[in-house]
Design an enzyme around this catalytic site. Sequence first.
Site, PDB file in Angstrom:
ATOM      1  N   ASP A   1      -6.000  54.410  47.536  1.00  0.00           N
ATOM      2  CA  ASP A   1      -5.330  53.847  46.348  1.00  0.00           C
ATOM      3  C   ASP A   1      -6.254  53.181  45.321  1.00  0.00           C
ATOM      4  O   ASP A   1      -5.827  52.324  44.554  1.00  0.00           O
ATOM      5  CB  ASP A   1      -4.190  52.907  46.742  1.00  0.00           C
ATOM      6  CG  ASP A   1      -4.602  51.512  47.193  1.00  0.00           C
ATOM      7  OD1 ASP A   1      -5.728  51.083  46.927  1.00  0.00           O
ATOM      8  OD2 ASP A   1      -3.767  50.842  47.823  1.00  0.00           O
TER       9      ASP A   1
ATOM     10  N   CYS B   1      18.523  57.915  50.908  1.00  0.00           N
ATOM     11  CA  CYS B   1      19.016  56.597  50.516  1.00  0.00           C
ATOM     12  C   CYS B   1      20.544  56.591  50.362  1.00  0.00           C
ATOM     13  O   CYS B   1      21.184  55.550  50.538  1.00  0.00           O
ATOM     14  CB  CYS B   1      18.372  56.156  49.202  1.00  0.00           C
ATOM     15  SG  CYS B   1      16.603  55.802  49.322  1.00  0.00           S
TER      16      CYS B   1
ATOM     17  N   CYS C   1      18.095  47.378  48.472  1.00  0.00           N
ATOM     18  CA  CYS C   1      16.817  46.925  47.911  1.00  0.00           C
ATOM     19  C   CYS C   1      16.984  46.443  46.473  1.00  0.00           C
ATOM     20  O   CYS C   1      16.394  45.436  46.070  1.00  0.00           O
ATOM     21  CB  CYS C   1      15.781  48.044  47.990  1.00  0.00           C
ATOM     22  SG  CYS C   1      16.246  49.577  47.150  1.00  0.00           S
TER      23      CYS C   1
ATOM     24  N   CYS D   1      16.531  42.083  45.219  1.00  0.00           N
ATOM     25  CA  CYS D   1      15.374  41.638  44.437  1.00  0.00           C
ATOM     26  C   CYS D   1      15.716  40.367  43.658  1.00  0.00           C
ATOM     27  O   CYS D   1      16.582  40.392  42.780  1.00  0.00           O
ATOM     28  CB  CYS D   1      14.928  42.743  43.476  1.00  0.00           C
ATOM     29  SG  CYS D   1      13.496  42.262  42.478  1.00  0.00           S
TER      30      CYS D   1
ATOM     31  N   CYS E   1       5.151  40.616  48.296  1.00  0.00           N
ATOM     32  CA  CYS E   1       6.568  40.420  48.607  1.00  0.00           C
ATOM     33  C   CYS E   1       7.042  41.604  49.440  1.00  0.00           C
ATOM     34  O   CYS E   1       6.654  42.740  49.190  1.00  0.00           O
ATOM     35  CB  CYS E   1       7.391  40.315  47.320  1.00  0.00           C
ATOM     36  SG  CYS E   1       9.178  40.187  47.582  1.00  0.00           S
TER      37      CYS E   1
ATOM     38  N   CYS F   1      12.304  43.899  49.333  1.00  0.00           N
ATOM     39  CA  CYS F   1      12.998  45.186  49.184  1.00  0.00           C
ATOM     40  C   CYS F   1      12.763  46.096  50.386  1.00  0.00           C
ATOM     41  O   CYS F   1      13.506  47.064  50.586  1.00  0.00           O
ATOM     42  CB  CYS F   1      12.604  45.876  47.883  1.00  0.00           C
ATOM     43  SG  CYS F   1      10.889  46.450  47.816  1.00  0.00           S
TER      44      CYS F   1
ATOM     45  N   CYS G   1      15.810  47.150  53.782  1.00  0.00           N
ATOM     46  CA  CYS G   1      16.019  48.602  53.837  1.00  0.00           C
ATOM     47  C   CYS G   1      16.514  49.026  55.219  1.00  0.00           C
ATOM     48  O   CYS G   1      15.887  48.703  56.235  1.00  0.00           O
ATOM     49  CB  CYS G   1      14.714  49.326  53.503  1.00  0.00           C
ATOM     50  SG  CYS G   1      14.846  51.131  53.594  1.00  0.00           S
TER      51      CYS G   1
END
Length: 359
Positions: free
Chosen positions: A134, A189, A195, A199, A242, A245, A249
Amino acid sequence: MDYDIDFAQAAKQEAQRLGFDLMGFAPATEADGFAHFQTWLANGYAGEMTYLHQHADARRHPQSVLPEVVTVMMLGKNYANTPPSPSPSESPTGRVARYAQGQDYHDWIRAKLNELLAWFQRQDSQIIGRGIVDTAPLLERDFARRAGLGWIGKNTMLISRHRGSYLFLSALLLNCAIPPDPVHEVQYCGNCTACLNACPTQAFPAPRVLDATKCISYLTIELKSAIPQELSPKLSGWLFGCDICQEVCPWNRKPLQPAPNVPHDESLEQISLFELLELSEAQFRQRFRGTPLFRTKRRGVVRTAIHLLVNARELRVIPLLERLCSDPEPLLQETAHWAIQQLRTPQTSEPPQTIPPPN
């Protein structure tokens, strides 16, 4: 150089031996989500992450990283661990996202990628490649979905039916043709919006769209300037990153055992906020060098710690804040002055506000 399915399977077995949990191959063509990425940038959702604009076009095709690339091998490593139980303490603490509770993952995953590339080159000395964790312009989640690792959830995370979403994604770009895995076409989903609803800052203007300027992870890690006052009360105790979310799930509901071969440091799960305010620059470097928190530097970590202490109405911190008012770092001076004013101002009683569901 073309290889068959047996070669692909042998490569996956080697990746598994090295500790990766998910692996798959995808053709190195233009990223599926590049147009979506451009729209996301145009909407201003990247905030202060100007490097995303500067290298935006490079994310169109993996050839920008390795010109000879033919195949992208995507790999996933689960980093789930059981979150710490709240423990009574006289000193308030700040939470650290699970991925950051140990040695910087870039270092040890890159070492694994180098070992995997060495295996390929032992099979054929003409193979060249490059490992990515990444830090290069590659839309990893696009290629992970294309390689069959999972689907992109409404919280923009890659989700695996078998491994959830607590995943480090990495890639090995190769100059040889390897049979691709089936693309993960189905999104599981369904009608779930857990999620999005959870938030605290309403950072999702739409499913699979993240406004990073409101995301707690962005505010505590990427944001180099002051945290907006209207978002400060919604940090929800997070010092660095954080997981909210992901915690809500359904695909992460299975009991989360400590991930094997993932460096973990219990002292990084929750960190004393008072202690952070007392650290000098040299002490901060000694304490956090080699961990993800080092990236934000002392100024960023202490800035966020001050906000969490204000949210907790910790009047005991005022002497430490007065000391920080003359700190060499201007951001900490500014934040300390603001915090003292907030703590010395009587708190008004307001009715609780509910977060409306996303459109």
